[in-house]
Design a protein around this motif. Sequence first.
Motif, PDB file in Angstrom:
ATOM      1  N   TYR A  49      65.644  18.629  -2.963  1.00 39.72           N
ATOM      2  CA  TYR A  49      66.648  18.664  -4.150  1.00 39.72           C
ATOM      3  C   TYR A  49      65.737  19.104  -5.222  1.00 39.72           C
ATOM      4  CZ  TYR A  49      70.087  16.382  -7.040  1.00 39.72           C
ATOM      5  OH  TYR A  49      70.784  16.221  -8.145  1.00 39.72           O
ATOM      6  N   PRO A  50      66.453  19.788  -6.186  1.00 35.97           N
ATOM      7  CA  PRO A  50      65.740  20.400  -7.303  1.00 35.97           C
ATOM      8  C   PRO A  50      64.436  19.266  -7.840  1.00 35.97           C
ATOM      9  CG  PRO A  50      67.989  20.887  -7.487  1.00 35.97           C
ATOM     10  CD  PRO A  50      67.952  19.835  -6.451  1.00 35.97           C
ATOM     11  N   CYS A  51      63.430  19.953  -8.031  1.00 33.82           N
ATOM     12  CA  CYS A  51      62.387  18.957  -8.505  1.00 33.82           C
ATOM     13  C   CYS A  51      62.735  18.782 -10.044  1.00 33.82           C
ATOM     14  CB  CYS A  51      60.989  19.717  -8.259  1.00 33.82           C
ATOM     15  SG  CYS A  51      60.706  20.469  -6.656  1.00 33.82           S
ATOM     16  N   ASN A  52      62.553  17.315 -10.264  1.00 28.63           N
ATOM     17  CA  ASN A  52      62.514  17.068 -11.772  1.00 28.63           C
ATOM     18  C   ASN A  52      62.047  15.622 -11.893  1.00 28.63           C
ATOM     19  OD1 ASN A  52      64.788  14.470 -11.160  1.00 28.63           O
ATOM     20  ND2 ASN A  52      65.505  16.126  -9.956  1.00 28.63           N
ATOM     21  N   GLY A  53      61.502  15.398 -13.097  1.00 29.04           N
ATOM     22  CA  GLY A  53      60.726  14.280 -13.649  1.00 29.04           C
ATOM     23  C   GLY A  53      61.454  13.034 -13.306  1.00 29.04           C
ATOM     24  N   PRO A  54      62.689  12.693 -13.649  1.00 29.57           N
ATOM     25  CA  PRO A  54      63.265  11.702 -13.255  1.00 29.57           C
ATOM     26  C   PRO A  54      63.222  11.146 -11.812  1.00 29.57           C
ATOM     27  CG  PRO A  54      64.530  12.835 -14.879  1.00 29.57           C
ATOM     28  CD  PRO A  54      63.422  13.683 -14.532  1.00 29.57           C
ATOM     29  N   SER A  55      63.511  12.237 -10.945  1.00 27.34           N
ATOM     30  CA  SER A  55      63.522  11.890  -9.444  1.00 27.34           C
ATOM     31  C   SER A  55      61.996  11.620  -8.851  1.00 27.34           C
ATOM     32  CB  SER A  55      63.852  13.013  -8.676  1.00 27.34           C
ATOM     33  OG  SER A  55      65.448  12.974  -8.863  1.00 27.34           O
ATOM     34  N   GLN A  56      61.114  12.296  -9.732  1.00 28.62           N
ATOM     35  CA  GLN A  56      59.534  12.060  -9.356  1.00 28.62           C
ATOM     36  C   GLN A  56      59.016  10.601  -9.807  1.00 28.62           C
ATOM     37  OE1 GLN A  56      57.714  15.526 -10.338  1.00 28.62           O
ATOM     38  NE2 GLN A  56      59.257  16.818  -9.457  1.00 28.62           N
ATOM     39  N   ASP A  57      59.634  10.398 -11.028  1.00 33.51           N
ATOM     40  CA  ASP A  57      59.027   9.144 -11.518  1.00 33.51           C
ATOM     41  C   ASP A  57      59.828   8.040 -11.067  1.00 33.51           C
ATOM     42  OD1 ASP A  57      57.063  10.388 -13.107  1.00 33.51           O
ATOM     43  OD2 ASP A  57      58.458  10.780 -14.864  1.00 33.51           O
ATOM     44  N   GLY A  58      61.023   8.487 -10.686  1.00 30.60           N
ATOM     45  CA  GLY A  58      61.702   7.193  -9.953  1.00 30.60           C
ATOM     46  C   GLY A  58      61.507   7.039  -8.612  1.00 30.60           C
ATOM     47  N   GLY A  59      60.780   8.008  -8.018  1.00 28.05           N
ATOM     48  CA  GLY A  59      60.296   7.589  -6.778  1.00 28.05           C
ATOM     49  C   GLY A  59      60.999   8.516  -5.588  1.00 28.05           C
ATOM     50  N   TRP A  60      62.104   8.873  -5.963  1.00 32.89           N
ATOM     51  CA  TRP A  60      62.857   9.648  -4.732  1.00 32.89           C
ATOM     52  C   TRP A  60      62.196  10.741  -4.328  1.00 32.89           C
ATOM     53  CZ3 TRP A  60      66.509   6.337  -3.517  1.00 32.89           C
ATOM     54  CH2 TRP A  60      67.058   5.603  -4.578  1.00 32.89           C
ATOM     55  N   GLN A  61      61.334  11.429  -5.106  1.00 34.77           N
ATOM     56  CA  GLN A  61      60.555  12.518  -4.805  1.00 34.77           C
ATOM     57  C   GLN A  61      59.066  12.496  -4.559  1.00 34.77           C
ATOM     58  OE1 GLN A  61      61.839  15.935  -7.149  1.00 34.77           O
ATOM     59  NE2 GLN A  61      63.930  15.709  -6.474  1.00 34.77           N
ATOM     60  N   GLY A  62      58.707  11.240  -4.559  1.00 39.89           N
ATOM     61  CA  GLY A  62      57.144  10.833  -4.616  1.00 39.89           C
ATOM     62  C   GLY A  62      57.003  10.061  -3.386  1.00 39.89           C
ATOM     63  N   TRP A  63      56.006  10.660  -2.660  1.00 38.82           N
ATOM     64  CA  TRP A  63      55.399  10.258  -1.404  1.00 38.82           C
ATOM     65  C   TRP A  63      54.071   9.880  -1.492  1.00 38.82           C
ATOM     66  CZ3 TRP A  63      59.335  10.074   2.191  1.00 38.82           C
ATOM     67  CH2 TRP A  63      60.536  10.744   1.917  1.00 38.82           C
ATOM     68  N   ASN A  64      53.483   9.082  -0.410  1.00 37.82           N
ATOM     69  CA  ASN A  64      52.212   8.824  -0.077  1.00 37.82           C
ATOM     70  C   ASN A  64      51.765   9.783   1.247  1.00 37.82           C
ATOM     71  OD1 ASN A  64      51.373   7.131  -2.316  1.00 37.82           O
ATOM     72  ND2 ASN A  64      52.887   5.743  -1.282  1.00 37.82           N
ATOM     73  N   LEU A  65      50.907  10.700   1.085  1.00 35.21           N
ATOM     74  CA  LEU A  65      50.571  11.237   2.434  1.00 35.21           C
ATOM     75  C   LEU A  65      49.290  10.646   3.106  1.00 35.21           C
ATOM     76  CD1 LEU A  65      50.915  15.199   1.221  1.00 35.21           C
ATOM     77  CD2 LEU A  65      52.536  13.646   2.590  1.00 35.21           C
ATOM     78  N   TYR A  66      49.224  10.577   4.203  1.00 37.78           N
ATOM     79  CA  TYR A  66      47.913   9.951   5.083  1.00 37.78           C
ATOM     80  C   TYR A  66      47.882  10.841   6.029  1.00 37.78           C
ATOM     81  CZ  TYR A  66      49.270   5.527   2.618  1.00 37.78           C
ATOM     82  OH  TYR A  66      49.632   4.584   1.518  1.00 37.78           O
TER      83      TYR A  66
END
Length: 194
Positions: free
Chosen positions: A174-191
């Motif tokens: 999905y297009p990268c965008n601040g609201p999706s990143q800050d809202g968490g949909w595009q934010g991940w924790n890599l291990y």
Amino acid sequence: MRNVIKRAVQGTVAAALALGGVATATGPAAAFGNSANWSWPHDYQIGGNNNTGRCVDDSIDAHAISGNLLRGYPCNGYNWQKWRVIGIEGDGYAELRNAATGLCLDDSNSGPNGADLLRGFPCNGEGWQRWRIVSRITATNPAYFQQVLQNANTGRCLDDSDAGSGGSDLLRGYPCNGPSQDGGWQGWNLYMVD
């Protein structure tokens, strides 16, 4: 071990942000933050997602040989959720192959409105299968650390906002965008898991 690796990356990103070293992506869309490096050859768990808590999972069709859709699924440590770095380019993009299926994380499955469903697809070295890590601090209050995965060909970000039932959402580019990143949909924790 997981927390040690995560804290080391967080410290590096926080220091870079404090010094004003913010890099942006090139291409049709941008995920803002600092590029982080993959480690080769290692397996990663992608998740939990900052909003859903789910991991990137390739177990919908365990016998698929021509590709299958990926989903966000509760993190469980099984091979369906392990992704091996099999090639890193000089620009920081890498191919990721699933430990259970042998298929690569792929964003070539076109869909409407710039929202493609992601799939596991035979590894082929194309840009559809190349991903970079963008590490960032959110603009939320309180702020928190997150990682975003961005595709080389489409410029889209790995996104878990396509809600499904039964705790198994289909994943999309999905297009990268601040609201999706800050809202968490595009934010991940890599291990790193190996």
